[in-house]
Design a protein around this motif. Structure first.
Motif, PDB file in Angstrom:
ATOM      1  N   UNK A   1      62.937 -31.490 -50.397  1.00 35.99           N
ATOM      2  CA  UNK A   1      63.995 -31.773 -51.378  1.00 35.99           C
ATOM      3  C   UNK A   1      65.281 -32.266 -50.716  1.00 35.99           C
ATOM      4  N   UNK A   2      65.612 -31.696 -49.560  1.00 33.96           N
ATOM      5  CA  UNK A   2      66.810 -32.130 -48.825  1.00 33.96           C
ATOM      6  C   UNK A   2      66.389 -33.247 -47.865  1.00 33.96           C
ATOM      7  N   UNK A   3      66.210 -34.429 -48.417  1.00 35.70           N
ATOM      8  CA  UNK A   3      65.601 -35.520 -47.671  1.00 35.70           C
ATOM      9  C   UNK A   3      66.443 -35.972 -46.485  1.00 35.70           C
ATOM     10  N   UNK A   4      67.757 -36.016 -46.640  1.00 33.38           N
ATOM     11  CA  UNK A   4      68.604 -36.499 -45.558  1.00 33.38           C
ATOM     12  C   UNK A   4      68.522 -35.586 -44.341  1.00 33.38           C
ATOM     13  N   UNK A   5      68.455 -34.277 -44.565  1.00 31.43           N
ATOM     14  CA  UNK A   5      68.333 -33.327 -43.454  1.00 31.43           C
ATOM     15  C   UNK A   5      67.014 -33.536 -42.725  1.00 31.43           C
ATOM     16  N   UNK A   6      65.933 -33.646 -43.480  1.00 32.86           N
ATOM     17  CA  UNK A   6      64.605 -33.789 -42.877  1.00 32.86           C
ATOM     18  C   UNK A   6      64.455 -35.111 -42.151  1.00 32.86           C
ATOM     19  N   UNK A   7      64.928 -36.189 -42.752  1.00 36.89           N
ATOM     20  CA  UNK A   7      64.788 -37.488 -42.095  1.00 36.89           C
ATOM     21  C   UNK A   7      65.586 -37.529 -40.794  1.00 36.89           C
ATOM     22  N   UNK A   8      66.742 -36.835 -40.761  1.00 34.19           N
ATOM     23  CA  UNK A   8      67.540 -36.772 -39.533  1.00 34.19           C
ATOM     24  C   UNK A   8      66.788 -36.020 -38.443  1.00 34.19           C
TER      25      UNK A   8
ATOM     26  N   UNK B   1      62.890 -28.592 -36.149  1.00 32.70           N
ATOM     27  CA  UNK B   1      64.013 -27.857 -36.745  1.00 32.70           C
ATOM     28  C   UNK B   1      65.270 -27.902 -35.874  1.00 32.70           C
ATOM     29  N   UNK B   2      66.427 -27.923 -36.546  1.00 33.61           N
ATOM     30  CA  UNK B   2      67.716 -27.796 -35.867  1.00 33.61           C
ATOM     31  C   UNK B   2      67.953 -26.343 -35.470  1.00 33.61           C
ATOM     32  N   UNK B   3      68.997 -26.134 -34.681  1.00 31.25           N
ATOM     33  CA  UNK B   3      69.338 -24.774 -34.262  1.00 31.25           C
ATOM     34  C   UNK B   3      69.568 -23.856 -35.445  1.00 31.25           C
ATOM     35  N   UNK B   4      70.221 -24.364 -36.497  1.00 30.13           N
ATOM     36  CA  UNK B   4      70.630 -23.494 -37.596  1.00 30.13           C
ATOM     37  C   UNK B   4      69.718 -23.551 -38.814  1.00 30.13           C
ATOM     38  N   UNK B   5      68.569 -24.224 -38.718  1.00 31.31           N
ATOM     39  CA  UNK B   5      67.702 -24.369 -39.893  1.00 31.31           C
ATOM     40  C   UNK B   5      67.189 -23.020 -40.384  1.00 31.31           C
ATOM     41  N   UNK B   6      66.649 -22.204 -39.489  1.00 31.68           N
ATOM     42  CA  UNK B   6      66.164 -20.880 -39.891  1.00 31.68           C
ATOM     43  C   UNK B   6      67.311 -20.012 -40.398  1.00 31.68           C
TER      44      UNK B   6
END
Length: 319
Positions: free
Chosen positions: A45-52, A238-243
């Motif tokens: 759903x958060x496409x911009x985060x995932x594509x980055x 995943x980014x550092x802060x994703x979890x």
């Protein structure tokens, strides 16, 4: 990129035994170079985060990549603006006549639903079927990996007693596949899911190989023996802060989620999370891109259809 040396140099055999890729001059001179065409099927759903995150993972390669972003037309996005999708994304109807060297299918927050009840399941299965003749190799992530394994090989997911949530240490069961070139003998990777797939069912399928996993995470990485399908059930991107963001979201919902394992120093959410998986992410994506796509895909992409025909004719003769 591979090291190029004169053909039959004795060091080639030694380096190959150490899982280091060396290309002789004869092969190097016969290669034709062009950009790789990769299709990203973004189901999050958060496409911009995932594509980055995916772009970051793909960017650590000297290979030139032309990335096409695709969203499912059968589901209206609630979290991404329609204008953003119209500008940067394509639908399946817009790409169905094209060919791609590789495809990436992301996860999706629908894992507790039966696959057939997901509102875009019919469209996704059409894309996966289409990819057999239009894509050379596909990398599936988390729920996308479960969906691909179910659709192509009939192995369904199973609900776990509690959410697998944190960063876990994995064993490599077979070091031979080039997907693991540069990996340590054990590696860390984040997971965030309520479901798993049966290792027994994977091992019992003659067309699949269980490459990595652990007692805690279960199956972590699986491949089809023809390397057309790579299934990754964790999130090395995943980014550092994703979890941390997922943990805070679940807490705010009152879900009673536990602190993500092996993530915060001393399991203290007030401390900065420790990143243990960045090198794994780089190696996983670049190895797939180089060895499973760039080194194997035909220069003329339309030949993928012919290669599919030859594979079907010689089914079972995998290398």
């Amino acid at each position: 990129m591979p090291i190029k040396v004169i053909k039959n140099l004795p060091a080639i055999t030694k380096l190959a035994q150490e899982n280091i890729f060396v290309m002789d001059t004869e092969r190097a001179e016969s290669q034709q170079i062009r950009p790789l065409h990769i299709l990203l099927v973004n189901l999050m759903p958060t496409k911009e985060v995932t594509e980055t995150q995916i772009l970051r993972a793909l960017s650590n390669s000297p290979l030139q990549v032309n990335l096409t972003l695709l969203h499912t037309a059968s589901r209206k996005s609630k979290n991404t603006d329609e204008a953003y999708l119209d500008t940067f994304y394509r639908t399946f109807d817009e790409v169905r006549d094209q060919f791609f060297d590789g495809m990436i299918v992301t996860g999706a927050p629908v894992e507790l639903m039966p696959f057939e009840e997901v509102d875009y399941w019919s469209e996704l299965t059409e894309i996966m079927d289409w990819s057999e003749e239009h894509v050379y190799s596909t990398l599936y992530i988390c729920w996308g990996a479960q969906a691909g394994l179910y659709h192509h090989f009939g192995i369904n997911k199973e609900v776990m007693p509690k959410k697998l949530f944190g960063v876990y240490l994995h064993d490599i069961y077979n070091e031979r596949p080039v997907l693991f070139r540069g990996f340590d003998e054990k590696f860390w990777m984040p997971h965030s899911r309520h479901t798993t797939v049966s290792q027994v069912a994977i091992r019992g399928n003659r067309d699949l190989e269980l490459l990595a996993g652990s007692a805690e995470s279960g199956a972590a990485i699986v491949r089809s023996l023809d390397n057309k399908h790579i299934f990754v059930f964790g999130h090395s991107e995943y980014d550092r802060d994703t979890l941390q963001r997922e943990y805070e979201r679940d807490i705010s919902r009152g879900d009673g989620v536990e602190i993500p394992e092996n993530y915060y120093p001393n399991d203290d959410p007030k401390q900065k999370p420790v990143v243990r998986w960045r090198s794994v992410s780089t190696l996983l994506f670049t190895n797939w891109l180089n060895y499973y796509v760039y080194q194997e895909t035909p220069y003329i992409l339309e030949q993928i259809q012919k290669m599919k025909f030859e594979r079907d004719k010689n089914q079972g003769a995998y290398i």
